[in-house]
Design an enzyme around this catalytic site. Structure first.
Site, short mmCIF file in Angstrom:
data_model
loop_
_atom_site.label_atom_id
_atom_site.label_comp_id
_atom_site.label_asym_id
_atom_site.label_seq_id
_atom_site.Cartn_x
_atom_site.Cartn_y
_atom_site.Cartn_z
N SER A 192 0.81 -1.16 0.24
CA SER A 192 0.18 0.01 0.03
C SER A 192 0.82 1.58 -0.21
CB SER A 192 -0.81 0.00 1.22
OG SER A 192 -0.20 0.01 2.44
N ASN A 193 2.21 1.09 0.06
CA ASN A 193 3.04 2.30 0.05
C ASN A 193 3.44 2.83 -1.38
OD1 ASN A 193 5.10 0.82 2.68
ND2 ASN A 193 3.47 2.25 3.01
N GLN B 221 1.77 3.20 -4.21
CA GLN B 221 1.45 4.27 -5.10
C GLN B 221 2.00 5.58 -5.10
OE1 GLN B 221 -0.05 5.90 -2.26
NE2 GLN B 221 -1.81 7.13 -3.03
N ASP C 199 5.46 11.28 9.82
CA ASP C 199 4.04 10.98 9.64
C ASP C 199 3.29 11.06 11.11
OD1 ASP C 199 4.77 8.65 10.49
OD2 ASP C 199 3.61 7.58 8.95
N CYS D 127 -2.95 8.19 6.92
CA CYS D 127 -3.05 7.96 5.66
C CYS D 127 -3.97 6.93 5.25
CB CYS D 127 -1.64 7.87 4.93
SG CYS D 127 -0.83 9.13 4.75
N CYS E 171 7.73 30.34 24.05
CA CYS E 171 7.54 28.96 23.45
C CYS E 171 8.52 28.20 24.62
CB CYS E 171 8.11 29.16 21.99
SG CYS E 171 8.57 27.26 21.49
ZN LIG Z 1 9.47 27.75 19.77
#
Ligand SMILES: [Zn+2]
Length: 350
Positions: free
Chosen positions: A72-73, A75, A133, A190, A247
């Site tokens: 399935s990878n 494609q 991913d 996916c 942050c």
């Molecule tokens: Zn940052």
């Protein structure tokens, strides 16, 4: 153009169509050859990204992935063919990339990226391309890049959409300035949402163009923005990003410690036809002797379907599994987590 101290005659011909680009030139080409780049993830984005970087002549490519090629990878992951199914992605990719460009060095690492190993994985690199991913390893990579001062080109695709940005530690927003605390469980995969190869091709090319700009000392185009592409109406939108003072990862006045990254040594993910897949990710490369492992598997009644240099894929009845030389183990078709842990113990003779 004759050979010089940097390039052989063959290399000069190989790269001739980009050396004439005025923004690159022989000097830019030499910078690419000197560069050490880590491509993290060899799936949808990592496949075209590593292909382009290898053929453009990035001198040292470290490729990192914990997966085994599946039907399935194919494609969208054009580094692989049907004959690669069951092989560790890094091994199949290294073979293919070396054939594509024998004038560069490829360093395959069959590893999961974790908070415990991210710094080691990217150490010595001039730049990292994030082609992962899922969020947890992305956060680990982002934090390691910020700490070591290594630029990272972020990219993500799903369905018909994708986005990318360039992170320069100390200068631009880091991943957690604009996308902190996203839980992987909340994101579509996916397998569920699908992914169009065209949107991958677009985003991968944007990432590569940013890599080349950074490596050749030109200002990146996405240093302070996230580009968002929607294939449906072929629209591109640039969203302004700014470094966030508080942050927790890169800020100058953080309000809190960075939140711990979820890393489970055994992870349950959704596999083919909704079947449960269990992935065991050790923090360190265990450097397994696969020969002994294969013998043990055969004695347990498993058939060895693929015997590769960096991994083994085996099956018996409904159960299918792969063990990589790093110790990463993928088990599919076992009942539940408990059963997976038990089988893992048996396979590794713990
Ligand atoms: Zn940052």
């Amino acid at each position: 153009m004759g050979s010089n101290e940097f390039f052989s005659e063959e290399e000069l011909v190989y790269y001739s169509r980009q050396i004439v680009l005025k923004e690159l030139g022989l000097q830019g080409q030499a910078r690419l050859k000197d560069a050490h780049v880590c491509v993290a993830g060899l799936g949808g984005l990592g496949s075209p990204v590593s292909t382009q970087l290898a053929s453009m002549g990035v001198g040292h490519l470290r490729i990192v992935d914990r997966d085994v090629v599946e039907m399935s990878n194919l494609q969208r992951q054009h580094l692989y063919g049907v004959d690669s199914v069951g092989y560790p992605k890094v091994e199949a990719a290294a073979t293919r990339l070396e054939r594509m460009n024998p004038y560069i060095a490829i360093e395959p690492m069959p590893l999961s990226i974790t908070p415990g190993n991210a710094e080691k994985i990217i150490s010595g690199m001039d730049l990292v391309v994030d082609c992962l991913d899922s969020m947890a390893p992305r956060y680990a990579l982002n934090r390691a890049c910020v700490k070591l001062g290594i630029p990272m080109i972020f990219g993500a695709v799903i369905s018909n959409v994708g986005n990318a940005t360039t992170i320069i530690p100390g200068e631009t927003a880091c991943l957690e300035c604009f996308q902190g605390n996203v839980d992987d469980e909340a994101l579509p995969s996916c397998a569920v949402a699908g992914v169009h190869p065209s949107v991958i091709g677009i985003l991968a090319s944007i990432q590569v163009s940013e890599v080349v700009r950074v490596l050749t000392g030109r200002p990146p185009n996405l240093a302070d923005s996230l580009i968002f592409c929607d294939l449906e109406d072929l629209s591109f939108e640039k969203i302004k990003l700014a470094k966030v003072d508080n942050c927790p990862v890169c800020g100058t006045s953080p309000k809190s410690e960075p939140s711990p990254i979820r890393h489970e040594p055994v992870q349950e993910i959704c596999g083919r036809e909704g079947r449960r897949v269990y992935v065991f990710s050790p923090d360190d490369d265990m450097g397994l002797g696969l020969w002994a492992l294969n013998g043990r598997l055969a004695a347990l009644g498993y058939s060895i379907d693929v015997e590769a240099r960096m991994g083994t894929t085996f099956s018996r009845g409904d159960v299918r599994g792969s063990v990589l030389s790093s110790g990463v183990t993928i088990l599919e078709g076992v009942g539940d987590m408990e059963e997976a842990v038990r089988l893992h113990g048996v396979i590794h003779a713990e």
